[in-house]
Each structure stands twice: as C-alpha cells, then as structure tokens.
Design a protein around this motif. Structure first.
Motif, PDB file in Angstrom:
ATOM      1  N   ARG A  68      26.209  38.580  43.478  1.00 20.13           N
ATOM      2  CA  ARG A  68      25.123  38.474  42.488  1.00 20.13           C
ATOM      3  C   ARG A  68      24.107  39.601  42.697  1.00 20.13           C
ATOM      4  NH1 ARG A  68      22.021  33.912  40.044  1.00 20.13           N
ATOM      5  NH2 ARG A  68      20.848  35.050  38.479  1.00 20.13           N
ATOM      6  N   PHE A  69      23.807  39.908  43.952  1.00 17.57           N
ATOM      7  CA  PHE A  69      22.869  40.989  44.253  1.00 17.57           C
ATOM      8  C   PHE A  69      23.394  42.321  43.731  1.00 17.57           C
ATOM      9  CE2 PHE A  69      21.407  44.412  47.051  1.00 17.57           C
ATOM     10  CZ  PHE A  69      20.034  44.303  46.866  1.00 17.57           C
TER      11      PHE A  69
ATOM     12  N   GLU B 274      25.616  42.801  41.338  1.00 22.55           N
ATOM     13  CA  GLU B 274      25.608  42.781  39.870  1.00 22.55           C
ATOM     14  C   GLU B 274      24.211  43.038  39.316  1.00 22.55           C
ATOM     15  OE1 GLU B 274      27.205  38.943  39.013  1.00 22.55           O
ATOM     16  OE2 GLU B 274      29.277  39.547  39.450  1.00 22.55           O
ATOM     17  N   GLU B 275      23.211  42.380  39.883  1.00 25.88           N
ATOM     18  CA  GLU B 275      21.824  42.570  39.422  1.00 25.88           C
ATOM     19  C   GLU B 275      21.355  43.996  39.688  1.00 25.88           C
ATOM     20  OE1 GLU B 275      19.797  40.496  37.760  1.00 25.88           O
ATOM     21  OE2 GLU B 275      21.325  38.928  37.693  1.00 25.88           O
ATOM     22  N   SER B 276      21.737  44.551  40.833  1.00 23.62           N
ATOM     23  CA  SER B 276      21.349  45.931  41.161  1.00 23.62           C
ATOM     24  C   SER B 276      21.969  46.908  40.175  1.00 23.62           C
ATOM     25  CB  SER B 276      21.796  46.291  42.579  1.00 23.62           C
ATOM     26  OG  SER B 276      21.149  45.475  43.517  1.00 23.62           O
ATOM     27  N   GLU B 277      23.259  46.723  39.871  1.00 20.50           N
ATOM     28  CA  GLU B 277      23.922  47.600  38.910  1.00 20.50           C
ATOM     29  C   GLU B 277      23.316  47.460  37.523  1.00 20.50           C
ATOM     30  OE1 GLU B 277      27.997  46.403  39.394  1.00 20.50           O
ATOM     31  OE2 GLU B 277      28.303  47.780  41.092  1.00 20.50           O
ATOM     32  N   ARG B 278      22.994  46.246  37.124  1.00 15.16           N
ATOM     33  CA  ARG B 278      22.363  46.011  35.822  1.00 15.16           C
ATOM     34  C   ARG B 278      21.016  46.728  35.743  1.00 15.16           C
ATOM     35  NH1 ARG B 278      22.251  40.507  35.651  1.00 15.16           N
ATOM     36  NH2 ARG B 278      24.393  40.524  34.940  1.00 15.16           N
ATOM     37  N   GLU B 279      20.246  46.640  36.813  1.00 14.82           N
ATOM     38  CA  GLU B 279      18.933  47.310  36.847  1.00 14.82           C
ATOM     39  C   GLU B 279      19.102  48.821  36.795  1.00 14.82           C
ATOM     40  OE1 GLU B 279      14.833  47.729  36.918  1.00 14.82           O
ATOM     41  OE2 GLU B 279      16.008  45.912  36.611  1.00 14.82           O
TER      42      GLU B 279
ATOM     43  N   ARG C 183      19.870  49.859  33.279  1.00  9.06           N
ATOM     44  CA  ARG C 183      18.675  49.724  32.437  1.00  9.06           C
ATOM     45  C   ARG C 183      17.705  50.868  32.687  1.00  9.06           C
ATOM     46  NH1 ARG C 183      13.707  48.001  32.440  1.00  9.06           N
ATOM     47  NH2 ARG C 183      13.625  47.283  34.558  1.00  9.06           N
TER      48      ARG C 183
END
Length: 102
Positions: free
Chosen positions: A87-88, A90-95, A98
């Motif tokens: 999850r970390f 995935e969130e890092s890649e999403r950020e 963005r």
C-alpha cells in the motif's frame, strides 16, 4: 542542649563532604518511573535512591559482558506487513505520478 536544625544540617553536610557523597539527579518520563516503582514493589524497596543504588551496584557486580544486556538501549524493530508495504509503494507511486517534483 539539643542541636538546632541549622547545626544538624551543617553536621550532616560535613559528613557527606567527608565521605565524598555526591547527589545525582535526572529526569525521567512516567513510563520509566512506573518501571522503577514496579521494581521497588517487587523487592519491597521504599526509597528510590536505594533502588537506583542497588541497581548500579548489582549491574556492576555482573561485570562488563553480563551487564551489557541490562544497559543496552531498547530499540524497537519496525516490521511492515506485506500489505502495508504494498500500500505504501502504491501510494508513493500515485503521489509521484500526480506531482513528479520537476
């Protein structure tokens, strides 16, 4: 005739000085104080100074190798579960997608 409080204080101070006594003070957080209180309760010790002195003397009596465990700094090992790590990432890649920071 009984001694005055000042005379008793002066006599006690002279005795402490002759014996080379030195007052040690330090601040502790509530958790540390609670652990000291628990140690004292386990062994029927009522004075904090006595408990600390006994801990020092007994740790020293163990010698350098055996006392190392008692004096080691407690370090907490952080272990992320596989789900949290994923999850970390995935969130890092999403950020980064963005806002790539460039």
């Amino acid at each position: 005739m009984p001694q005055s409080q000042q005379e008793r204080d002066a006599k006690a101070e002279a005795k402490r000085k002759a014996l080379g006594e030195e007052e040690l003070r330090h601040r502790v957080r509530p958790g540390t104080k609670a652990k000291l209180a628990e140690l004292m309760a386990w062994h029927g010790i009522t004075e904090q100074a006595e408990a600390v002195q006994l801990l020092i003397l007994n740790a020293h009596a163990l010698g350098p190798e055996a006392s190392a465990t008692a004096l080691a700094l407690p370090r907490h090992e952080i272990q992320l579960s596989e789900n949290v790590a994923r999850r970390f990432i995935e969130e890092s890649e999403r950020e980064l997608r963005r806002d790539p920071g460039g």
